[in-house]
Design an enzyme around this catalytic site. Structure first.
Site, PDB file in Angstrom:
ATOM      1  N   GLY A 204      -5.947 -75.716  30.560  1.00  0.00           N
ATOM      2  CA  GLY A 204      -6.499 -77.017  30.918  1.00  0.00           C
ATOM      3  C   GLY A 204      -7.876 -76.857  31.535  1.00  0.00           C
ATOM      4  O   GLY A 204      -8.202 -75.812  32.089  1.00  0.00           O
ATOM      5  N   TRP A 205      -8.640 -77.899  31.381  1.00  0.00           N
ATOM      6  CA  TRP A 205      -9.985 -77.924  31.951  1.00  0.00           C
ATOM      7  C   TRP A 205     -10.165 -79.213  32.712  1.00  0.00           C
ATOM      8  O   TRP A 205      -9.708 -80.262  32.294  1.00  0.00           O
ATOM      9  CB  TRP A 205     -11.043 -77.918  30.848  1.00  0.00           C
ATOM     10  N   GLY A 206     -10.895 -79.137  33.784  1.00  0.00           N
ATOM     11  CA  GLY A 206     -11.332 -80.352  34.453  1.00  0.00           C
ATOM     12  C   GLY A 206     -12.794 -80.169  34.780  1.00  0.00           C
ATOM     13  O   GLY A 206     -13.383 -79.121  34.489  1.00  0.00           O
ATOM     14  N   SER A 208     -14.073 -79.641  37.524  1.00  0.00           N
ATOM     15  CA  SER A 208     -14.327 -78.648  38.559  1.00  0.00           C
ATOM     16  C   SER A 208     -13.237 -77.593  38.602  1.00  0.00           C
ATOM     17  O   SER A 208     -13.003 -76.981  39.630  1.00  0.00           O
ATOM     18  CB  SER A 208     -14.414 -79.337  39.925  1.00  0.00           C
ATOM     19  N   CYS A 209     -12.561 -77.421  37.506  1.00  0.00           N
ATOM     20  CA  CYS A 209     -11.485 -76.425  37.522  1.00  0.00           C
ATOM     21  C   CYS A 209     -11.195 -75.915  36.126  1.00  0.00           C
ATOM     22  O   CYS A 209     -11.617 -76.501  35.135  1.00  0.00           O
ATOM     23  CB  CYS A 209     -10.209 -77.020  38.112  1.00  0.00           C
ATOM     24  N   GLU A 210     -10.500 -74.815  36.089  1.00  0.00           N
ATOM     25  CA  GLU A 210      -9.882 -74.374  34.851  1.00  0.00           C
ATOM     26  C   GLU A 210      -8.459 -73.988  35.218  1.00  0.00           C
ATOM     27  O   GLU A 210      -8.194 -73.543  36.339  1.00  0.00           O
ATOM     28  CB  GLU A 210     -10.648 -73.185  34.259  1.00  0.00           C
ATOM     29  N   LYS A 227      -4.642 -73.307  39.138  1.00  0.00           N
ATOM     30  CA  LYS A 227      -5.794 -74.208  39.002  1.00  0.00           C
ATOM     31  C   LYS A 227      -6.927 -73.563  39.776  1.00  0.00           C
ATOM     32  O   LYS A 227      -6.978 -73.623  41.002  1.00  0.00           O
ATOM     33  CB  LYS A 227      -5.447 -75.603  39.549  1.00  0.00           C
ATOM     34  N   ASP A 330      -6.980 -91.948  40.846  1.00  0.00           N
ATOM     35  CA  ASP A 330      -7.488 -91.522  39.538  1.00  0.00           C
ATOM     36  C   ASP A 330      -6.347 -91.430  38.534  1.00  0.00           C
ATOM     37  O   ASP A 330      -6.186 -90.420  37.842  1.00  0.00           O
ATOM     38  CB  ASP A 330      -8.215 -90.182  39.663  1.00  0.00           C
TER      39      ASP A 330
HETATM   40  N1  LIG Z   1      -0.116 -77.512  36.742  1.00  0.00           N
HETATM   41  C1  LIG Z   1      -0.641 -77.668  35.529  1.00  0.00           C
HETATM   42  N2  LIG Z   1       0.033 -77.257  34.441  1.00  0.00           N
HETATM   43  C2  LIG Z   1      -0.489 -77.412  33.197  1.00  0.00           C
HETATM   44  N3  LIG Z   1      -1.664 -77.999  32.946  1.00  0.00           N
HETATM   45  C3  LIG Z   1      -2.383 -78.445  33.988  1.00  0.00           C
HETATM   46  C4  LIG Z   1      -1.908 -78.302  35.325  1.00  0.00           C
HETATM   47  N4  LIG Z   1      -2.816 -78.849  36.158  1.00  0.00           N
HETATM   48  C5  LIG Z   1      -3.810 -79.307  35.377  1.00  0.00           C
HETATM   49  N5  LIG Z   1      -3.560 -79.063  34.077  1.00  0.00           N
HETATM   50  C6  LIG Z   1      -4.401 -79.426  32.932  1.00  0.00           C
HETATM   51  O1  LIG Z   1      -5.748 -79.274  33.290  1.00  0.00           O
HETATM   52  C7  LIG Z   1      -6.429 -80.527  33.199  1.00  0.00           C
HETATM   53  C8  LIG Z   1      -7.412 -80.623  34.326  1.00  0.00           C
HETATM   54  O2  LIG Z   1      -6.716 -80.574  35.551  1.00  0.00           O
HETATM   55  P1  LIG Z   1      -7.090 -81.547  36.739  1.00  0.00           P
HETATM   56  O3  LIG Z   1      -7.112 -82.939  36.230  1.00  0.00           O
HETATM   57  O4  LIG Z   1      -6.186 -81.259  37.869  1.00  0.00           O
HETATM   58  O5  LIG Z   1      -8.562 -81.015  37.042  1.00  0.00           O
HETATM   59  P2  LIG Z   1      -9.833 -81.776  37.554  1.00  0.00           P
HETATM   60  O6  LIG Z   1     -10.980 -80.840  37.670  1.00  0.00           O
HETATM   61  O7  LIG Z   1      -9.475 -82.494  38.783  1.00  0.00           O
HETATM   62  O8  LIG Z   1     -10.028 -82.745  36.307  1.00  0.00           O
HETATM   63  P3  LIG Z   1     -10.979 -83.977  36.091  1.00  0.00           P
HETATM   64  O9  LIG Z   1     -12.284 -83.448  35.668  1.00  0.00           O
HETATM   65  O10 LIG Z   1     -10.266 -84.767  35.027  1.00  0.00           O
HETATM   66  O11 LIG Z   1     -11.027 -84.684  37.371  1.00  0.00           O
HETATM   67  C9  LIG Z   1      -5.334 -81.593  33.238  1.00  0.00           C
HETATM   68  O12 LIG Z   1      -5.697 -82.766  32.550  1.00  0.00           O
HETATM   69  C10 LIG Z   1      -4.196 -80.889  32.563  1.00  0.00           C
HETATM   70  O13 LIG Z   1      -4.287 -81.025  31.180  1.00  0.00           O
END
Ligand SMILES: Nc1ncnc2c1ncn2[C@@H]1O[C@H](COP(=O)(O)OP(=O)(O)OP(=O)(O)O)[C@@H](O)[C@H]1O
Length: 655
Positions: A204-206, A208-210, A227, A330
């Site tokens: 998964g990607w966000g 600010s995270c992978e 995360k 969110d």
């Molecule tokens: N515990 C987990 N198990 C499996 N996949 C996950 C998990 N946590 C996050 N992901 C995947 O990673 C993606 C990004 O995680 P998350 O939304 O927590 O990150 P973020 O940086 O806050 O994202 P965003 O940019 O959307 O705000 C999620 O949409 C999901 O698909």
């Protein structure tokens, strides 16, 4: 949570295939056809016609090559948390100045969508996954799926201070410095108790995270998610630590409910070939997110009963957050994970916040928010007024209740689940789809149900003649969706209204949210937390900077190296140790007390020979779940299923 432009190059995306149903789930659109439609004058904000913002924007961006235009527009949203303002609700000064830009990634997943024809009713506009807004439009969208997002090449990880990623200075600060006593951990090093999964995949990607798979060092079949948190924009290390610890504290506070993704530990992550150094959360592993499910072509054939079950599970998760004094802020399908048993769990508390003026006193007044928070398709109009790009009249920017934001997001999620598509791209008057919806809302009240907005009115909602109600095939279900997504915050369904709604109550779920819930904590056997002299080393993080995180206010200042050298602190006694989590999670192993802590060398344990975990357990095998009905939410095929009336049992097993 937030977009980092520095990450932009790592996302590759491809053009979407033919399925329109997949195209609007809050991911980026590169089409610019929406621009013309925005010029339609109906219902525009008072100052819209008197400003030249829109046209000047387009003229300036027209000088840029297409991908850059996309980038400019994609990054146009500045979401703002109200961390500072929130401490002083209602303060005009804080409302204007207290917002920090820490959550724009969500906008970036969606904002270019606003240029698309949101008014084009389930149109076939092309949409691509482009959360950073820099990609060209010639690529397809298989990358939308959580599992399909592409790994960056290895070289990306090997940068240290380069342009692709911002590295935290060494040494990485001990997470315990930022955690309240009851959350402090005996083990703070990822490598003490976990190893990366051999597959080496980003799941998964966000912004600010992978997210990567990791395994317990001691039980190979115990798989978790890491995360890994990245710095955003020009965030300072201290801001990074505060932001991440706040997210962790909220996630941990909520980690004892079946519809919340458990977050177990906040650990230091070393630089390896898998990832760069920093902090990371060790979490319960989700199989995929709801967005990835909805964008599968087979989703349209999923029975309404199953979709309603998913909705109710999400609603239970939201209700639990609110009952704990926390607003998620969110809500969107991307932030709902499905467990291997098919249970829906909320995740990503990156912009969540305590919504009471005193977070520790749930009877204290509700703390209103200000600023652009959340993701445009799921953020209500009162939030969209803060979108700087729209130049709304400042008078429209009134403090809003974050719980109402969540209710609206829930309503849009329900519409999305049922219609297989986002109903509109932005809930604001610039969006034709949203304007149509508002008009339909008023028409329905005027022509069919004058008391629609009255408390306790449970007469059927809109029917077949209303575009966004048609697919519900049930006026009561449509009522719930429309009442939750009421454009007027003052009359919108609250969570109490929702839970009192007879149709909502009648939804059968495959999970009993009230049942006993047991989750399995990771085994923590080893810690290198303390070094042999009994003190740890930390960077010089200011201890008293303002924060809305109530748990940080009493944080003990970090000692300087000179101070430590002069007065080495004694090894903490067992009394100073973090207690095991208070909730009902079954710990895999008891925590070592520090007095029992083995020397760091003992951390080198060999993996046992247990077989790897299977991908998905049967739906009935979830521990601690009491199922009234059995659904197979994960069994959604990715290929086209021609019959629109296929029962869930007819849908082939998931890929
Ligand atoms: N515990 C987990 N198990 C499996 N996949 C996950 C998990 N946590 C996050 N992901 C995947 O990673 C993606 C990004 O995680 P998350 O939304 O927590 O990150 P973020 O940086 O806050 O994202 P965003 O940019 O959307 O705000 C999620 O949409 C999901 O698909």
């Amino acid at each position: 949570m937030t977009v980092s432009n520095n990450h932009s190059t790592k996302i590759s995306q491809q053009s979407i295939s033919s399925m329109s149903a997949l195209k609007f789930f809050g991911k980026k659109l590169l089409s610019s056809k929406h621009d013309n439609k925005l010029k339609k004058k109906a219902s525009l904000p008072p100052d819209f016609h008197s400003t030249s913002t829109h046209s000047s924007d387009s003229s300036s961006s027209s000088k840029l090559p297409t991908p850059l235009k996309a980038s400019r527009r994609a990054n146009s949203f500045v979401h703002s948390t109200n961390d500072n303002s929130s401490s002083s609700p209602g303060s005009a000064k804080n409302l204007r100045t207290g917002c920090t830009s820490t959550s724009s990634s969500r906008a970036n997943r969606h904002s270019s969508a606003s240029r698309n024809a949101s008014g084009s009713k389930l149109s076939n506009e092309r949409m691509v996954y482009n959360p950073y807004g820099v990609s060209t439009p010639n690529t397809s969208l298989s990358s939308i799926s959580t599992t399909a997002k592409k790994d960056p090449d290895l070289g990306f990880y090997l940068h240290d201070g380069g342009s692709n990623i911002r590295m935290l200075p060494i040494p990485i600060v001990d997470p315990n410095e930022y955690l309240p006593d009851e959350m402090k951990e005996a083990s703070i090093q990822l490598s003490d108790n976990f190893v990366f999964d051999d597959e080496n995949k980003t799941i998964g990607w966000g912004g600010s995270c992978e997210v990567r798979k990791i395994r317990s060092k001691y039980r190979k079949k115990d798989v978790f998610a890491l995360k890994k948190l990245n710095m955003i924009y020009n965030e300072t290390p201290e801001k990074f630590y505060k932001r991440c610890s706040k997210e962790f504290i909220i996630a941990k506070q909520l980690s004892h409910h079946v519809h919340i993704t458990n977050t177990f530990l906040l650990v230091k992550v070393p630089t390896t070939v898998y990832t760069t150094r920093g902090w990371g959360f060790i979490m319960e592993l989700g199989l995929r997110d709801l967005f990835a499910m909805i964008q599968k072509s087979g989703w349209r054939n999923v029975a309404l009963a199953e979709k309603f079950c998913i909705f109710k599970q999400v609603a239970h998760g939201v209700k639990f957050c609110h009952d704990q004094g926390i607003a998620h802020r969110d809500l969107k399908p991307e932030n709902v994970l499905l467990s291997p048993e098919g249970v829906c769990k909320l995740t990503d508390f990156g912009i969540s916040d305590w919504y009471h003026t005193d977070p520790l006193d749930l009877s204290s007044p509700v703390k209103k928010c200000a600023g652009m928070i959340g993701s445009p398709p799921y953020a209500p109009p009162e939030v969209m007024y803060y979108d700087a790009k729209k130049h709304y009249d400042a008078e429209l920017q009134q403090p809003y209740d974050p719980r109402a934001l969540d209710c609206y997001g829930l309503g849009v999620i329900l519409m999305t689940l049922v219609n297989n598509i986002i109903p509109f791209l932005e809930s604001c008057s610039f969006d034709i789809g949203f304007r149509d919806y508002c008009e339909a809302y008023e028409n329905f009240i005027r022509l069919h149900n004058r008391g629609f907005r009255d408390p306790g009115n449970h007469r059927p909602g809109p029917g077949m003649e209303y575009h966004l109600a048609r697919n519900f095939k049930n006026g009561h279900a449509a009522r719930v969706a429309w009442r939750l997504a009421d454009p007027e915050a003052a009359t919108r369904y609250t969570m109490d209204d929702l839970f009192e709604d007879p149709w909502f109550q009648s939804i059968e779920t495959c999970v009993n949210a009230g049942g006993e819930y047991v989750c399995k904590n990771p085994a923590v056997k080893t810690t290198t937390y303390e070094n042999v002299r009994g003190f740890h080393i930390a960077t010089d993080v200011a201890a008293v900077a303002p924060t809305s995180n109530p748990f940080l206010k009493a944080r003990t200042p970090i000692r300087s190296m000179i101070d430590i050298a002069a007065h080495p602190s004694p090894t903490p006694t067992a009394a100073a140790l973090p207690p095991p989590p208070a909730h009902s999670c079954a710990s895999g192993e008891a925590l070592f007390t520090l007095t029992e802590t083995p020397p760091p060398q003992l951390g080198k344990l060999t993996l046992d020979d247990e077989a790897p975990a299977t991908a998905a357990a049967p739906a009935t095998a979830a521990p601690g779940l009491h199922r009234a009905v059995v659904h197979h939410h994960l069994n959604i095929t990715g290929s086209l299923v021609s019959s629109s009336s296929a029962a869930p049992s007819q849908i082939p097993a998931s890929t």
